[in-house]
Design a protein around this motif. Sequence first.
Motif, PDB file in Angstrom:
ATOM      1  N   SER A  19     -38.763  13.821  59.359  1.00  8.86           N
ATOM      2  CA  SER A  19     -38.977  12.424  59.696  1.00  8.86           C
ATOM      3  C   SER A  19     -37.904  11.950  60.672  1.00  8.86           C
ATOM      4  O   SER A  19     -36.716  12.242  60.504  1.00  8.86           O
ATOM      5  CB  SER A  19     -38.935  11.561  58.438  1.00  8.86           C
ATOM      6  N   VAL A  21     -37.657   8.613  61.299  1.00  5.69           N
ATOM      7  CA  VAL A  21     -37.499   7.189  60.984  1.00  5.69           C
ATOM      8  C   VAL A  21     -36.103   6.918  60.425  1.00  5.69           C
ATOM      9  O   VAL A  21     -35.609   7.644  59.554  1.00  5.69           O
ATOM     10  CB  VAL A  21     -38.566   6.739  59.973  1.00  5.69           C
ATOM     11  N   ALA A 220     -36.115   1.687  58.938  1.00  6.42           N
ATOM     12  CA  ALA A 220     -37.333   2.198  58.313  1.00  6.42           C
ATOM     13  C   ALA A 220     -38.297   1.069  57.975  1.00  6.42           C
ATOM     14  O   ALA A 220     -39.518   1.209  58.109  1.00  6.42           O
ATOM     15  CB  ALA A 220     -36.985   2.996  57.059  1.00  6.42           C
ATOM     16  N   ALA A 224     -42.048   0.547  59.529  1.00  7.80           N
ATOM     17  CA  ALA A 224     -43.226   0.421  58.663  1.00  7.80           C
ATOM     18  C   ALA A 224     -44.058  -0.793  59.038  1.00  7.80           C
ATOM     19  O   ALA A 224     -45.296  -0.753  58.999  1.00  7.80           O
ATOM     20  CB  ALA A 224     -42.789   0.339  57.199  1.00  7.80           C
ATOM     21  N   VAL A 279     -37.967   0.377  50.475  1.00  7.38           N
ATOM     22  CA  VAL A 279     -37.530   1.613  51.122  1.00  7.38           C
ATOM     23  C   VAL A 279     -36.767   2.470  50.121  1.00  7.38           C
ATOM     24  O   VAL A 279     -35.920   1.969  49.373  1.00  7.38           O
ATOM     25  CB  VAL A 279     -36.644   1.311  52.349  1.00  7.38           C
ATOM     26  N   ARG A 280     -37.096   3.740  50.104  1.00  6.03           N
ATOM     27  CA  ARG A 280     -36.398   4.703  49.250  1.00  6.03           C
ATOM     28  C   ARG A 280     -35.737   5.769  50.124  1.00  6.03           C
ATOM     29  O   ARG A 280     -36.180   6.021  51.245  1.00  6.03           O
ATOM     30  CB  ARG A 280     -37.378   5.384  48.282  1.00  6.03           C
ATOM     31  N   ARG A 282     -34.055   9.838  50.172  1.00  8.06           N
ATOM     32  CA  ARG A 282     -33.954  11.137  49.496  1.00  8.06           C
ATOM     33  C   ARG A 282     -33.229  12.114  50.420  1.00  8.06           C
ATOM     34  O   ARG A 282     -33.202  11.924  51.640  1.00  8.06           O
ATOM     35  CB  ARG A 282     -35.330  11.696  49.149  1.00  8.06           C
ATOM     36  N   THR A 284     -32.771  15.956  51.944  1.00  8.52           N
ATOM     37  CA  THR A 284     -33.529  17.172  52.203  1.00  8.52           C
ATOM     38  C   THR A 284     -32.749  18.383  51.675  1.00  8.52           C
ATOM     39  O   THR A 284     -31.540  18.296  51.433  1.00  8.52           O
ATOM     40  CB  THR A 284     -33.765  17.357  53.700  1.00  8.52           C
ATOM     41  N   VAL A 301     -33.434  11.084  54.261  1.00  6.50           N
ATOM     42  CA  VAL A 301     -34.711  10.614  54.781  1.00  6.50           C
ATOM     43  C   VAL A 301     -35.014   9.261  54.153  1.00  6.50           C
ATOM     44  O   VAL A 301     -34.913   9.088  52.925  1.00  6.50           O
ATOM     45  CB  VAL A 301     -35.844  11.620  54.459  1.00  6.50           C
ATOM     46  N   TYR A 302     -35.390   8.292  54.993  1.00 13.08           N
ATOM     47  CA  TYR A 302     -35.732   6.938  54.521  1.00 13.08           C
ATOM     48  C   TYR A 302     -37.234   6.750  54.635  1.00 13.08           C
ATOM     49  O   TYR A 302     -37.823   6.978  55.692  1.00 13.08           O
ATOM     50  CB  TYR A 302     -34.981   5.895  55.349  1.00 13.08           C
ATOM     51  N   GLU A 303     -37.847   6.314  53.531  1.00 13.75           N
ATOM     52  CA  GLU A 303     -39.289   6.183  53.491  1.00 13.75           C
ATOM     53  C   GLU A 303     -39.675   4.800  52.964  1.00 13.75           C
ATOM     54  O   GLU A 303     -39.129   4.347  51.956  1.00 13.75           O
ATOM     55  CB  GLU A 303     -39.921   7.247  52.567  1.00 13.75           C
ATOM     56  N   VAL A 305     -42.089   2.795  50.941  1.00 16.36           N
ATOM     57  CA  VAL A 305     -43.067   3.114  49.907  1.00 16.36           C
ATOM     58  C   VAL A 305     -44.000   1.963  49.619  1.00 16.36           C
ATOM     59  O   VAL A 305     -45.027   2.122  48.945  1.00 16.36           O
ATOM     60  CB  VAL A 305     -42.354   3.568  48.620  1.00 16.36           C
TER      61      VAL A 305
END
Length: 310
Positions: A19, A21, A220, A224, A279-280, A282, A284, A301-303, A305
Amino acid sequence: MTTTGRFFCADAARTRGDSIVGTAPHGTAWVLIEYRGGWPADGFDGLDLEPATKALVFAAARAARARVLLVRRHGRTMPQGPPRWAVLRYDATGAHRQHWGTWGRDEDLAQIAPALTTPGEPGGRPVVLVCAHGLHDACCAVRGRPVARALSERRPDLVWECTHVGGDRFAANVVVVPDGVYYGNLDAGSAVTVVEEHLAGRIGAEHLRGYTDLFPPQQAAVAAVLDRFGPAGRHDYAVARTFRDDDGWRIRVTGRPPGPAAVGKEVGGEAEIAIDVEVRARRTPQRQLTCRGPATSSAVVYEAVSVRQG
């Protein structure tokens, strides 16, 4: 790995689907120094310049939290006139500030220090930077130079090749300053489209790494929102509130999406909406993230959700 056994970090990142982002480095000021000779692997740090001048530029840039980049025009034709330098600053209102000058002797670069502490001229055209720093990372040259060539053919007055901007594995990387917008995973065709759209006031989510005035979770969140509502101008959205808890971040983004995408309160005759984004983050697994890096490391990594209109 290629069939020749050589490792290219950008190929590996695309194969993994890394990703992009939230990967734009934080900062709102840039020092650009045109240098027409060979670029050392560590950029400005490695130049053999007059020591007192070099130390002065370093100290002033550090105090202003400015990134120092070497730049040059694409191609082998030597430009006319003395090399240039610039100090560019992002302004949240869009009234960006710029200083431009020239240098012939090392000592002339001392002009950069006072330029970093004075407002500068408002407005001015954006500068499009393409990372093509091959001695720093092979992918920056392999992927960056074709992008620089394609963009220079369209916008020769705006485009410069530059030294390392971060995120080698996302090459080709393009940065528009002083807007402070990072794009990645570009090739010649997509770069022309992305830059033309940017200059027309339409920033999309597909190749967006982030806005440099925002921190990664906020980047992020804005990405989105752009993905949900479509491309928008650099100042069409703003981060109004950021709250962190044990699970991640809750970020409120306000602005005016293009078209009849949403209904909100009227502000100056236009509908402004509020979008709440969760935003969460994690980590890698350990991987080799750059071509030259001998060691493996992990990335955050920022996602987003959840994206909900408030």
